[in-house]
Scaffold this active site. Structure first.
Site, PDB file in Angstrom:
ATOM      1  CG  HIS A 142      34.078  42.067  40.936  1.00 22.36           C
ATOM      2  ND1 HIS A 142      35.177  42.583  40.303  1.00 22.36           N
ATOM      3  CD2 HIS A 142      34.545  41.427  42.037  1.00 22.36           C
ATOM      4  CE1 HIS A 142      36.272  42.251  40.980  1.00 22.36           C
ATOM      5  NE2 HIS A 142      35.916  41.555  42.045  1.00 22.36           N
TER       6      HIS A 142
ATOM      7  CG  HIS B 278      38.527  45.024  39.809  1.00 16.60           C
ATOM      8  ND1 HIS B 278      38.365  44.685  38.492  1.00 16.60           N
ATOM      9  CD2 HIS B 278      39.217  43.992  40.362  1.00 16.60           C
ATOM     10  CE1 HIS B 278      38.911  43.494  38.253  1.00 16.60           C
ATOM     11  NE2 HIS B 278      39.443  43.061  39.382  1.00 16.60           N
TER      12      HIS B 278
ATOM     13  CG  HIS C  83      42.490  41.363  46.213  1.00 11.85           C
ATOM     14  ND1 HIS C  83      42.113  41.912  45.013  1.00 11.85           N
ATOM     15  CD2 HIS C  83      43.716  40.814  46.002  1.00 11.85           C
ATOM     16  CE1 HIS C  83      43.070  41.716  44.110  1.00 11.85           C
ATOM     17  NE2 HIS C  83      44.041  41.041  44.686  1.00 11.85           N
TER      18      HIS C  83
END
Length: 623
Positions: free
Chosen positions: A24, A133, A246
């Protein structure tokens, strides 16, 4: 196959892989809370240092390298700088690439593995899939496509066919050990679940060579609704290891799935992107060592992660002296609890790692039975605003009815599971199912609500909702309405109707026809959203840290079930394997011809393992 204590393992046959998922990059970057915007990059650099220090042969990432589908230029630049710093160099990569590059990298601009590029010096190759994402599907080009074009990563597992998935493996060889690496980037969970049920997911297998089979995917593992997840025991049985992305909870020990006959390793996210309990567990990455059909996983704790302390408080279980008012007394008690119980736990998580952010994340979830027990948290937010990174959402209230069930759920660690969600169902006021999409469908399936939607179908509405939540596509609802209106108008025009009554009837007929063909309707909705021009995606920066994949972030005092998602992937020479030290590709081209013959693929169902893989004990000769 069995492994005895006196078995000698040749280290030259061992392939070492650093495994990580859900990094991320860019999470909270340039937000008002910018004081901790570099968390993800600090931790990513620590991961890359681990790879370099452990001299791994490659890095495998399981999706969501970036937090946004369209990351900022600053985030992309920082990522490129780190990849160049740690993954390029003169160290020789000893992995041989035995697959058809045009096949496994068919979606990439550069259709070859990066360490065989004569213009690059790659010392640690990265193999990665994309997650939800960094899914590029609502734009023509994604961040993984860009990194792949630069030669800094090997992007595989991208799939756009909605009707069938056929995955060829990346075959990597080091002396006598072969790895077959299968990748499947993020696909809508319900759609992928249907493909598995219909046996339309096929993994091609190499013939005539024994491989250690690794499958990396980025999907829901925890059950959300009937089909909004992938059953962990239903994957292909010839697999040896499944790398599950995930899911953000770090599960450091590979777990053997008896139904599937393979091990599952879930590294979890490297930083906390939500304030749920599972994110508060220590973060790790793993170094997977494979020797023929044997493997060993070494867990490496991440020391650069921001401290995060999560705690539950059931007010009934605490002896609170009531003073001026009940709410004020509870507020004072909670203040002391944070100061004396939670803040000391923060100190335990300070590692001294250079660049580790010191302001902690704190989440205290308070379970109460009476509305008079709820107090205004603003005073505590002001008190801790300089000590805590998330002062405004440090405390959250939950009203409960079943104390014993709540205690049991907390004790059993069911914080993010549907069991604890059931504790709050009575507060919602409607008979929702386990997910918001399920609740929407149930509502419009009721006879009295059936005709409230005529142009727009529930299937299309939920597809737009998934796109909005999973990818931040703020144009999803606008685009799906526009597409459904156009399709309906085109249909009505062909019916040669003139009166208003007949037009209304034809609209209903067209709606009913689409409802009867639900799967085709869903596929049409997906195509419509993918075709739509990508405008500014909904910024993840606009979301509070506690708003991503956290079942705790509904109205104060009640828990409305959230949408179906969980938290919430060698080189013989510079030019190839053919000539050591050569920058040319002549010998490598010749070898590719023989490789095509060597690695031919058979039906995944036609060949099962006769010898299971073996986990090597920690004291065995496996270094």
């Amino acid at each position: 196959m069995s492994e005895s204590s006196d078995t000698r393992i040749d280290p030259e046959d061992t392939i070492s892989i650093l495994v990580a998922t859900d990094i991320h990059l860019g999470f909270d970057y340039s937000k008002q809370r910018g004081r901790h915007s570099d968390d993800s990059f600090t931790t990513f650099e620590e991961i890359l240092k681990y790879a370099k220090d452990n001299e791994v042969d490659c890095i495998l990432l399981g999706g969501d390298l970036f937090h946004d589908t369209k990351p900022s230029q600053t985030a992309l630049l920082k990522c490129v700088e780190l990849l160049r710093k740690y993954c390029l160099g003169t160290r020789e990569c000893k992995l041989e690439f035995l697959s058809d590059s045009d096949l496994v990298f068919r979606h990439c601009a550069q259709k070859h593995v990066n360490y065989e590029d004569p213009n690059l010096n790659v010392s640690i190759p990265i193999f990665t899939i994309h997650g939800n994402h960094d899914d590029p599907s609502f734009g023509t080009v994604g961040s993984m496509d860009v990194l792949s074009a630069t030669g800094l990563v090997n992007y595989f597992g991208k799939w756009t066919d909605l009707t069938r998935v056929v995955i060829p493996p990346i075959i990597l060889k080091k002396h006598n050990t072969h790895i077959a690496l299968y990748g499947l980037s993020y696909i809508n969970d319900q759609r992928l679940s249907r493909l598995y049920r219909d046996e339309k997911v096929e993994l091609l297998r190499a013939k005539d060579i024994e491989t250690f089979n690794i499958f990396v995917l980025h999907q829901n593992r925890v059950k959300h609704g009937s089909y909004a997840y992938i059953p962990e025991g239903k994957l292909h049985k010839f697999l040896d290891m499944v790398i599950w992305g995930h899911e953000h909870e770090c599960r450091v020990i590979p777990e053997f799935n008896a139904e599937g006959g393979y091990h599952i390793y879930q590294p979890g996210s490297s930083i906390a992107t939500s304030l749920c309990e599972s994110e508060s567990k220590p973060k790790h990455v793993g170094v997977l060592k494979v020797n023929k059909k044997n493997f060993k996983m070494k867990s490496l704790k991440l020391k650069s992660v921001r401290p995060y302390v999560f705690s539950n408080m059931i007010l009934r279980d605490h002896d609170i002296k009531v003073g001026v008012s009940l709410a004020e007394s509870i507020c004072q008690y909670v203040d002391q609890y944070i100061e004396n119980d939670l803040m000391p736990k923060v100190t335990e998580q300070i590692t001294g790692y250079p660049g580790q952010p010191l302001q902690p994340l704190i989440r205290l979830r308070i379970f109460h039975e009476n509305d008079n027990e709820v107090f205004d948290t603003l005073s505590l937010a002001r008190k801790y605003c300089d000590e805590v990174a998330n002062p405004m959402d440090m405390i959250i209230f939950r009203k409960i009815k079943g104390i014993e069930r709540t205690r049991r759920a907390i004790r059993d660690g069911l914080d993010d599971a549907e069991e604890i969600t059931e504790l709050f169902q009575g507060d919602v006021g409607q008979d929702w199912t386990k997910t918001v999409p399920g609740g929407i469908k149930r509502y419009f399936d009721m006879e009295e609500n059936k005709d409230k939607l005529t142009v727009l179908t529930v299937t299309a509405l939920n597809e737009a909702l998934n796109r909005y939540v999973d990818r931040g596509d703020i144009e999803a609802f606008r685009n799906i309405v526009k597409d459904q209106m156009k399709r309906t108008i085109d249909y009505v025009k062909k019916q040669n109707t003139s009166t208003e009554k007949n037009i209304r009837e034809e609209i209903i007929n067209f709606r009913d026809k689409r409802l009867s063909e639900e799967q085709e309707e869903q596929d049409n909705a997906v195509r419509a959203l993918d075709r739509a021009p990508a405008k500014n995606p909904k910024s993840r920066q606009a979301r509070n840290i506690n708003a991503t994949n956290d079942s705790d972030n509904s109205d104060e005092g009640r828990a409305i079930p959230s949408p179906a998602k969980t938290r919430g992937r060698g080189r013989g020479s510079r030019g190839g394997r053919g000539s050591r030290g050569s920058r040319g590709r002549g010998k490598n081209d010749e070898k590719n011809t023989s490789v095509t013959k060597l690695v031919s693929f058979g039906d995944a169902k036609s060949k099962q393992n006769t010898e299971p893989c073996v986990v090597i004990d920690s004291d065995s000769d496996f270094d």
